[in-house]
Design a protein around this motif. Structure first.
Motif, PDB file in Angstrom:
ATOM      1  N   ASN A   1       0.837  -1.193   0.000  1.00 23.39           N
ATOM      2  CA  ASN A   1       0.000   0.000   0.000  1.00 23.39           C
ATOM      3  C   ASN A   1       0.873   1.243   0.000  1.00 23.39           C
TER       4      ASN A   1
ATOM      5  N   SER B   1      -3.867  -0.112  -1.573  1.00 21.44           N
ATOM      6  CA  SER B   1      -4.692   1.058  -1.280  1.00 21.44           C
ATOM      7  C   SER B   1      -3.790   2.213  -0.864  1.00 21.44           C
TER       8      SER B   1
ATOM      9  N   GLN C   1      -8.377   4.153   0.422  1.00 23.02           N
ATOM     10  CA  GLN C   1      -9.036   4.021  -0.865  1.00 23.02           C
ATOM     11  C   GLN C   1      -8.208   3.076  -1.723  1.00 23.02           C
ATOM     12  N   THR C   2      -8.872   2.179  -2.426  1.00 21.42           N
ATOM     13  CA  THR C   2      -8.188   1.232  -3.297  1.00 21.42           C
ATOM     14  C   THR C   2      -7.580   1.970  -4.485  1.00 21.42           C
ATOM     15  N   ILE C   3      -6.348   1.615  -4.819  1.00 29.97           N
ATOM     16  CA  ILE C   3      -5.677   2.189  -5.983  1.00 29.97           C
ATOM     17  C   ILE C   3      -6.009   1.316  -7.187  1.00 29.97           C
TER      18      ILE C   3
ATOM     19  N   LYS D   1      -7.599   6.384  -7.890  1.00 33.41           N
ATOM     20  CA  LYS D   1      -8.152   5.642  -6.759  1.00 33.41           C
ATOM     21  C   LYS D   1      -9.654   5.469  -6.905  1.00 33.41           C
ATOM     22  N   SER D   2     -10.139   4.423  -6.350  1.00 37.02           N
ATOM     23  CA  SER D   2     -11.573   4.163  -6.329  1.00 37.02           C
ATOM     24  C   SER D   2     -12.267   5.276  -5.545  1.00 37.02           C
TER      25      SER D   2
END
Length: 147
Positions: A4, A56, A69-71, A90-91
């Motif tokens: 991450n 993330s 936040q997920t990348i 990012k999501s």
């Protein structure tokens, strides 16, 4: 295995403020028509493949990691002066985490998965409307083992 990133959330005072900021500010539209947010940084991570394998970005607010936040993408681009920079996509989903104290820093750092705090719940329009604990109070509750 994934890795991450960890980064201070500059100018944002709470997870709710990031949620609201993302609704009104820049984003890119993916092939499905979904709006994805991003941040730009000077250097492209050398461990890009590990990050894109489920990594993330963990956000620090007021001395604690409080959300992630997920990348979903990492691109190396050129600015108007033909200088390289990195765009990390990012999501839009913000996942609140168990607050974890973290010292001040600049830029971003790698953040190993085993050091990451546990997820609490996603921040949605419904949960934004509810009263949320102040990040400082949540950090103190986590230090006491109450959260």
């Amino acid at each position: 295995m994934h890795v991450n990133l960890i980064r201070p959330c500059v100018g944002i005072e709470s997870p709710q403020a990031l949620y609201e900021h993302q609704i009104t500010h820049r984003g890119i539209i993916d092939e499905n028509g979904d709006k994805l947010n991003f941040f730009d940084t000077r250097n492209t991570p050398k461990r890009k493949d590990e990050i894109l394998n489920g990594g993330s970005v963990y956000w620090i607010i007021k001395g604690a990691i409080v959300m992630r936040q997920t990348i979903v993408g990492i691109e190396t681009l050129l600015d108007e002066n033909n200088k390289k920079f990195c765009r990390i996509i990012k999501s839009p989903e913000i996942m609140l985490t168990v607050p974890q104290p973290h010292r001040a820093m600049q830029g971003w750092r790698y953040f190993e998965a085993e050091k990451a705090p546990a997820d609490l719940y996603p921040l949605t329009e419904e949960t934004v409307q509810q009263d949320q604990p102040d990040p400082e109070m949540a950090k103190q509750l986590a230090e006491l083992g109450l959260l």
